[in-house]
Scaffold this active site. Structure first.
Site, PDB file in Angstrom:
ATOM      1  N   GLU A 313       0.933  -1.191   0.076  1.00  0.00           N
ATOM      2  CA  GLU A 313       0.123   0.103  -0.049  1.00  0.00           C
ATOM      3  C   GLU A 313       0.634   1.149  -0.130  1.00  0.00           C
ATOM      4  O   GLU A 313       1.544   1.526   1.296  1.00  0.00           O
ATOM      5  CB  GLU A 313      -0.761   0.356   0.683  1.00  0.00           C
ATOM      6  N   CYS A 351      -1.980   8.729   3.741  1.00  0.00           N
ATOM      7  CA  CYS A 351      -1.432   8.463   2.213  1.00  0.00           C
ATOM      8  C   CYS A 351      -2.794   8.380   0.610  1.00  0.00           C
ATOM      9  O   CYS A 351      -3.012   8.139  -0.585  1.00  0.00           O
ATOM     10  CB  CYS A 351      -1.139   6.977   1.794  1.00  0.00           C
TER      11      CYS A 351
END
Length: 516
Positions: A313, A351
């Site tokens: 990720e 993020c």
């Protein structure tokens, strides 16, 4: 019918008798349904347990302030821990060695043999026990997260505790159903066979997690690993080495309280050059990595040595498309708060935060003054007083909107990207430089920044900033907005905001390339 009724006593209260029979049958059915559930919930009832709090999070603790804080100590391999918001020294952590990693993997492997035999009820009991502890100790957890990451209490409550609690609740409620064996259809040639997919524990897993959400990023892989019957070696970031032992002990002590081995979870912190020993370890069945693209390349190359599957990720450059169908009132009172929270939560170190605001012509003109006013008003600082949780709680600063960044090492890159954008035609409305906080001169603060007239060709539009910086892109049309949204190599998340009846909502949803 008349013959039959002649044999029935006419003086009995048949309506009452019928009602009683129906009630008995209903009560019997209800008991069949509820009693097993009640017994099951009793077997899964959470257990109270104790986790020692770090002394640094207790009232009255005062840490010395570092003049030039850094996680590296000259002449030492130890990791130096400090509060990024204040520069307060939190302690030192000895990093793991290759031999230490081998021992951790071996302990996890041995403990997993028995854990794989546990039932879903036993695993839910552990998760329920963790959930109760977290709900009962929210303030403690938030304080430790603020100490180690420099974020605000609000960011800690929303980004750390709320999401972790929701994952625990979802897994408790739906985990077993998700992992039940699944039937698969067969064909004429194989009609004598029965096809079924069974989900089995993988063994020992590894998770290399990032620093921006030290509590959630540690607990999230632990929750999934435990419920699926596996064990976990978890490598926390060296940037948040202080909080990792406390956060992970919440899960380890829950296991012990429920009668299981705490060796199922093996925490470690190490320098990047040692991490390769973990990611290439032949006894690791699967690796989860959260971090940047460059580091992900190294992790995947290392894992390839043992042919270990990896789930990564990585960073994002999430776009938020603002359509012109939004009314002025909604733009100010609904859209603006979303953009502010999406951009500046955790000082932009998120993020899936908003890094690109792409506005159609009418909305673009309206947003410039709204964003500038809101961003200029943001207040930087530490949610905690200089001596952490002083017994005088009035010293705790609640008038803070944005906390610190984890490190100042990226500040030169940020200022260069901003200067380059302005030279290329962007307008800098506010910010653009590091901030020297009058009360916390050793803290890592960057002034909340707003630039407009950004174009995809600018470097600042193509690089993840991970900072409190809002970028506003002008779009000539909906198709142009989609083109801008798809102009980077990032595709983690995206959003589109418009009136409910605007058909462009579906167009953007279908054509913007993003994974969330």
């Amino acid at each position: 019918m008349e013959l039959f009724s002649a044999y029935l006593p006419t003086d009995l209260p048949w309506l009452e008798i019928s009602t009683a029979i129906v009630c008995v049958i209903f009560a019997y059915i209800l008991a069949i349904i509820t009693i097993p559930r009640i017994l099951s919930e009793s077997e899964e009832a959470p257990v109270d347990y104790f986790v020692p709090l770090p002394v640094q999070s207790k009232p009255g603790w005062t840490g010395s302030i570092l003049e030039d804080p850094s996680i590296k100590i000259p002449g030492s391999s130890a990791i130096q821990c400090y509060n990024p918001a204040t520069g307060q020294l939190l302690g030192q952590v000895n990093p793991a060695t290759p031999d230490g990693i081998d021992r951790a993997v071996a302990r996890a492997k041995e403990a997993q043999k028995e854990w794989a035999k546990t039932t879903f009820k036993q695993r839910r009991k552990v998760l329920r026990t963790m959930l109760k502890y977290i709900l009962d100790h929210q303030e403690d957890i938030a304080t430790v997260a603020c100490l180690d990451s420099g974020k605000t209490k609000v960011d800690a409550m929303l980004g750390e505790i709320l999401v972790t609690v929701e994952k625990l609740k979802w897994t408790i409620q739906h985990g077993e159903k998700t992992l039940r064996p699944e039937q698969r259809p067969t064909n004429f040639l194989m009609m004598y066979k029965h096809n079924e997919v069974r989900w089995e524990p993988l063994g020992v897993l590894a998770a290399c997690v990032s620093w921006n959400y030290p509590f959630h990023n540690a607990l999230s892989p632990i929750i999934s690993t435990l419920f699926t019957g596996s064990a976990l070696v978890i490598k926390s970031s060296e940037q948040t080495a202080f909080s990792a032992p406390y956060f992970i002990s919440i899960a380890k002590n829950a296991l012990t309280a429920c009668g299981h081995s705490s060796h199922l979870i093996q925490p470690l912190v190490c320098w990047p050059q040692t991490a390769n020993h973990l990611t290439s370890h032949p006894e690791i069945s699967h690796i989860t990595f959260i971090g940047s693209r460059p580091v992900a390349h190294s992790v995947c190359a290392s894992a390839a040595k043992s042919l270990t599957p990896v789930c990564v990720e990585l960073g994002g450059k999430d776009p938020a498309i603002i359509l012109d169908s939004i009314s002025d009132d909604d733009l100010e009172h609904k859209v603006l708060p979303i953009l502010m929270k999406g951009t500046f939560i955790s000082s932009g170190q998120n993020c899936i935060g908003i890094e690109r605001i792409i506005a159609c012509p009418r909305s673009y003109a309206k947003l410039i003054p709204l964003l500038e006013k809101a961003i200029r008003s943001l207040r930087l600082g530490s949610s905690l007083p200089i001596n952490t949780l002083d017994s005088d709680t009035s010293k705790t600063n609640t008038n803070i909107d944005i906390g610190a960044m984890i490190s100042s090492s990226f500040f030169p890159t940020l200022t260069t990207l901003i200067s380059s954008a302005v030279s290329a035609g962007a307008t800098l409305h506010c910010g653009g430089t590091p901030h020297s906080h009058p009360s916390h001169p050793s803290g890592h603060y960057f002034t909340p920044t707003f630039l407009s007239a950004i174009t995809p060709s600018m470097s600042i539009a193509q690089n993840e900033l991970f900072a409190p910086i809002a970028l506003l892109f002008p779009a000539k049309s909906v198709s142009h907005a989609i083109e801008i949204a798809n102009s980077t190599p990032y595709a983690l998340g995206a959003s589109v905001l418009g009136s409910a009846s605007d058909p462009a909502l579906e167009t953007c949803t279908a054509e913007v390339r993003a994974g969330m």
